[in-house]
Design an enzyme around this catalytic site. Structure first.
Site, PDB file in Angstrom:
ATOM      1  N   GLY A 196      81.333  40.186  52.640  1.00 50.37           N
ATOM      2  CA  GLY A 196      81.198  41.449  53.162  1.00 50.37           C
ATOM      3  C   GLY A 196      79.764  42.027  53.176  1.00 50.37           C
ATOM      4  N   GLY A 199      76.403  45.669  48.759  1.00 53.47           N
ATOM      5  CA  GLY A 199      76.867  46.952  48.365  1.00 53.47           C
ATOM      6  C   GLY A 199      78.227  47.299  48.397  1.00 53.47           C
ATOM      7  CB  THR A 203      79.368  42.655  41.728  1.00 52.08           C
ATOM      8  OG1 THR A 203      78.512  41.971  42.685  1.00 52.08           O
ATOM      9  CG2 THR A 203      78.909  42.251  40.174  1.00 52.08           C
ATOM     10  CG  HIS A 419      59.526  58.245  69.063  1.00 54.84           C
ATOM     11  ND1 HIS A 419      59.152  57.217  69.669  1.00 54.84           N
ATOM     12  CD2 HIS A 419      60.788  57.975  68.576  1.00 54.84           C
ATOM     13  CE1 HIS A 419      59.735  56.173  69.258  1.00 54.84           C
ATOM     14  NE2 HIS A 419      60.849  56.444  68.541  1.00 54.84           N
ATOM     15  CD  GLU A 420      62.070  60.392  65.415  1.00 53.31           C
ATOM     16  OE1 GLU A 420      63.471  60.247  65.666  1.00 53.31           O
ATOM     17  OE2 GLU A 420      61.361  59.268  65.106  1.00 53.31           O
ATOM     18  CG  HIS A 423      65.419  58.527  68.983  1.00 53.80           C
ATOM     19  ND1 HIS A 423      65.604  57.382  69.715  1.00 53.80           N
ATOM     20  CD2 HIS A 423      64.168  57.944  68.346  1.00 53.80           C
ATOM     21  CE1 HIS A 423      64.785  56.358  69.511  1.00 53.80           C
ATOM     22  NE2 HIS A 423      64.052  56.849  68.463  1.00 53.80           N
ATOM     23  CG  ASP A 497      63.581  53.326  68.447  1.00 51.07           C
ATOM     24  OD1 ASP A 497      63.899  53.205  67.451  1.00 51.07           O
ATOM     25  OD2 ASP A 497      62.530  54.208  68.721  1.00 51.07           O
TER      26      ASP A 497
HETATM   27  P1  ADP Z   1      78.045  43.877  46.024  1.00 48.15           P
HETATM   28  O1  ADP Z   1      78.316  42.923  45.101  1.00 48.15           O
HETATM   29  O2  ADP Z   1      79.208  44.107  47.026  1.00 48.15           O
HETATM   30  O3  ADP Z   1      76.901  43.816  46.872  1.00 48.15           O
HETATM   31  P2  ADP Z   1      78.457  45.972  43.783  1.00 48.15           P
HETATM   32  O4  ADP Z   1      79.640  45.722  43.420  1.00 48.15           O
HETATM   33  O5  ADP Z   1      77.182  45.171  43.247  1.00 48.15           O
HETATM   34  O6  ADP Z   1      78.211  45.514  45.542  1.00 48.15           O
HETATM   35  O7  ADP Z   1      78.214  47.382  44.117  1.00 48.15           O
HETATM   36  C1  ADP Z   1      77.296  48.308  43.578  1.00 48.15           C
HETATM   37  C2  ADP Z   1      77.828  49.599  43.141  1.00 48.15           C
HETATM   38  O8  ADP Z   1      78.266  50.120  44.058  1.00 48.15           O
HETATM   39  C3  ADP Z   1      79.010  49.514  42.064  1.00 48.15           C
HETATM   40  O9  ADP Z   1      78.538  49.292  40.861  1.00 48.15           O
HETATM   41  C4  ADP Z   1      79.681  50.664  42.337  1.00 48.15           C
HETATM   42  O10 ADP Z   1      79.085  51.796  41.569  1.00 48.15           O
HETATM   43  C5  ADP Z   1      79.382  51.171  43.486  1.00 48.15           C
HETATM   44  N1  ADP Z   1      80.389  50.628  44.684  1.00 48.15           N
HETATM   45  C6  ADP Z   1      80.182  49.816  45.643  1.00 48.15           C
HETATM   46  N2  ADP Z   1      81.656  49.689  46.305  1.00 48.15           N
HETATM   47  C7  ADP Z   1      82.339  50.376  45.518  1.00 48.15           C
HETATM   48  C8  ADP Z   1      83.969  50.967  45.627  1.00 48.15           C
HETATM   49  N3  ADP Z   1      84.575  50.382  46.575  1.00 48.15           N
HETATM   50  N4  ADP Z   1      84.384  52.007  44.810  1.00 48.15           N
HETATM   51  C9  ADP Z   1      83.467  52.518  43.838  1.00 48.15           C
HETATM   52  N5  ADP Z   1      82.375  52.155  43.761  1.00 48.15           N
HETATM   53  C10 ADP Z   1      81.814  51.225  44.494  1.00 48.15           C
END
Ligand code: ADP
Length: 617
Positions: A196, A199, A203, A419-420, A423, A497
């Site tokens: 996915g 962020g 992890t 411009h803005e 939009h 854009d």
């Molecule tokens: P990825 O591995 O998908 O790039 P991470 O697990 O490194 O993302 O996410 C980074 C930080 O974002 C986490 O340490 C947490 O603080 C926050 N975060 C991301 N997703 C969530 C979630 N579903 N619930 C709570 N915190 C989240």
């Protein structure tokens, strides 16, 4: 193994050097000894020129002349030789001067040096560098990793990924109790892939699996295994699994698995040998370990489709779990988690914030709350207030505001304002369901000259109309510039854009079967297996784009008075929110005076005000 070989080679080298040096000195010492005939020797002895003779049984005997010269001569082996010498006043020492003792001493010395050298070299190879890291030799094949015995993260810390959590719950149970599954003859997945956008908490979820099961967690990045030297990556993989096996039950996490697990087709040789070997090592290790032993491998990637199929076969990463961007409820829960330890003012409406953060990942939401806390702390406030969250919101979207704006010419500000305004106005006209939470001409430190935030509603699918509206919103900035400043004076500010509009129109035609003459075909698949010309696809995209351009242009010309109003307000206030925008459009807000147009000569030279991703959605 590798170290031992290097050690042996070095030892042999040191030995050869010592022998060479020894032979040299021996040669030198032999060179300084004079060989005398027995007659010469007798003559020198009679003349009182011999100082000492070393008497042995060997065929030659040695000694020293009074001038210090060392010599050898034949051994007469006569019984009265010693007496004759003593009579002539020559000192006689029985036994060789370079006696066995001396030889033994030398041998001890040589061996001592060899042993010392070997010891010193092996010390050097195992030595820790001042940074606490192993020597490069070791670092090559030994993996440095984040090993956490107690991760301190559980499922409660992961919000909004309910399906993903559900699909790994049995793995947690298995890690806690591998015997239970072994008794039933169940084979647990050896590997799980989380895929996915970045962020989204991949992890975090991997850590939570280890945390819930109470087992250690090893984390690596796929790129750690992509090395220049062939074989190093594979050796590292083996090292990782060796350590994991020593640990017993554990979670091994490979972030960015695509770095080492990309599709291998068409690159079987040359520089990619290393990656191929590394991937093979991973596959072998994964097939090799007993899955019921309690080791689970979790990998994360942004894209599943780029991975080598071999990785996804049964017995490898046979469970694939998608972790997408959070929906409104997910965002609300994530915001709640990240404000747990933060003193929030009552005026902050979390539900509203969750609405305003469409397309935010978990990491961005975490960042948002953190930035807000930093702003509040900087102000010296006891509570995080709405203004702090607002400021943080725009920092996360567009980067920090550029403080020094004195160098921006009036003309550039005007172009940005129109411009803005373009939009924002087109969003309101063609996609009233979108929320325009902010329009600004304050440049950001990330290089945007200004931006307008246009948030589409949370929906599972996007309709054709929505996609068309997105294209029109994207084009509106450039069209507004053209209407006000003329075709020759449009700027480079629309590059982002145009890129976005092109991406959407291409998807519309190539993937979603929404073209007029292109039909219900996926052209990516079609072109994979044929060399057909893509010309008609380009034609179709162009025709679409021209149509949208005309329609948007007509719309803006028709509503030019509204465009002027928004732009003037922006020039006066720099930023406006949705309420203000609605007031301008309904004619409620008092209209600012028409600004004098700047006649500077740099008119139209082009400013760069690339947009944040939220400018158009
Ligand atoms: P990825 O591995 O998908 O790039 P991470 O697990 O490194 O993302 O996410 C980074 C930080 O974002 C986490 O340490 C947490 O603080 C926050 N975060 C991301 N997703 C969530 C979630 N579903 N619930 C709570 N915190 C989240």
């Amino acid at each position: 193994m590798r170290h031992k070989r290097i050690l042996i080679v070095l030892t042999v080298l040191v030995f050869v050097m010592i022998v060479a040096v020894g032979a040299y000195f021996y040669g030198q010492s032999v060179k300084n000894i004079e060989r005398l005939t027995y007659l010469d020797f007798s003559e020198k002895a009679e003349n009182g020129n011999v100082k000492v003779v070393y008497l042995t049984d060997s065929p030659s005997i040695g000694g020293e002349l009074t001038d210090g010269t060392r010599f050898v001569t034949e051994n007469p082996r006569s019984e009265d030789f010693k007496e004759n010498m003593l009579v002539l006043g020559v000192r006689v020492e029985e036994g060789q001067r370079n006696s066995a003792l001396m030889t033994a001493f030398r041998m001890v010395l040589v061996f001592g040096i060899i042993i010392l050298s070997v010891w010193a070299i092996s010390r050097l190879m195992n030595r820790e560098t001042p940074t606490g890291r192993k020597d490069p030799m070791d670092k090559l094949t030994t993996m440095q990793c984040e090993t956490v015995r107690d991760v301190g993260v559980g499922f409660d810390d992961v919000a909004g990924s309910e399906e993903a959590k559900e699909s790994v719950k049995d793995i947690v149970d298995f890690l806690k109790n591998p015997e239970k599954y072994a008794r039933m003859g169940a084979r647990m997945p050896r590997g799980v892939i989380f895929y996915g956008p970045p962020g989204t908490g991949k992890t975090l979820l991997a850590k939570a699996v280890a945390g819930e099961a109470g087992v250690p967690y090893f984390a690596f990045s796929g790129s750690d295994f992509v090395q220049v030297y062939v074989g190093v990556g594979a050796a590292r993989i083996r090292d990782v699994f060796k350590k994991a096996r020593e640990m017993g039950r554990c979670v091994i996490f490979f972030d960015e698995i695509d770095a080492l697990g990309k599709k291998r087709d068409g690159m079987a040789s040359g520089g990619n040998d290393e990656r191929s070997q590394t991937l093979n090592a991973l596959l072998t290790e994964m097939s090799g370990f007993n899955s019921n032993g309690g080791i689970v491998v979790i990998a994360a990637t942004n894209r599943l489709d780029v991975l080598d199929e071999a990785l996804l076969r049964p017995g490898r990463f046979d469970r694939q779990v998608e972790i997408g961007l959070p929906d409104i409820n997910g965002r609300f829960e994530i915001l709640k988690i990240h404000s747990r330890n933060k003193p929030l003012d009552r005026g902050i409406d979390m539900k509203k914030l969750a609405h305003q953060t469409v397309f935010f990942s978990g990491a961005q939401l975490e960042n948002l709350m953190n930035e807000a806390a930093i702003f509040a702390a900087k102000r010296g406030s006891k509570l995080i207030e709405r203004a702090d969250v607002d400021k943080a919101y725009y920092t996360v979207i567009a980067g920090a505001e550029k403080k020094d704006r004195s160098a921006i010419s009036r003309l550039d500000r005007e172009i940005t304002a129109y411009h803005e305004a373009g939009h924002a106005l087109v969003t309101k006209l063609v996609a009233p369901e979108n929320r325009v939470t902010k329009v600004t001409i304050i440049p950001s430190t990330r290089g945007a000259g200004g931006f307008s935030v246009s948030l589409p509603p949370d929906r599972m699918y996007r309709s054709r109309k929505q996609m068309e509206s997105s294209i029109k919103i994207a084009l509106a900035g450039r069209i507004a510039e053209e209407i006000i400043f003329g075709r020759d004076n449009v700027t480079t500010g629309a590059s982002n854009d145009i890129e976005k509009a092109t991406q959407i129109v291409m998807a519309l035609v190539k993937r979603f079967g929404m073209g007029e003459s292109t039909g219900m075909l996926n052209y990516d698949i079609l072109f994979q297996n044929s060399v057909a010309s893509q010309e008609h696809i380009v034609e179709e995209c162009r025709a679409f784009m021209d149509k949208y351009y005309r329609e948007t242009s007509d719309l803006l010309v028709e509503n030019k008075y509204l465009l002027d109003r928004i732009a003037r307000t922006l020039l006066e206030k720099e930023s406006i929110d949705e309420e203000c925008l609605d007031a301008i459009l309904s004619g409620e807000s008092s209209e600012p005076a028409v600004p004098e147009r700047d006649s500077e000569s740099n008119r139209g030279t082009g400013t760069t005000f690339d947009k944040a991703p939220w400018t158009v959605a």
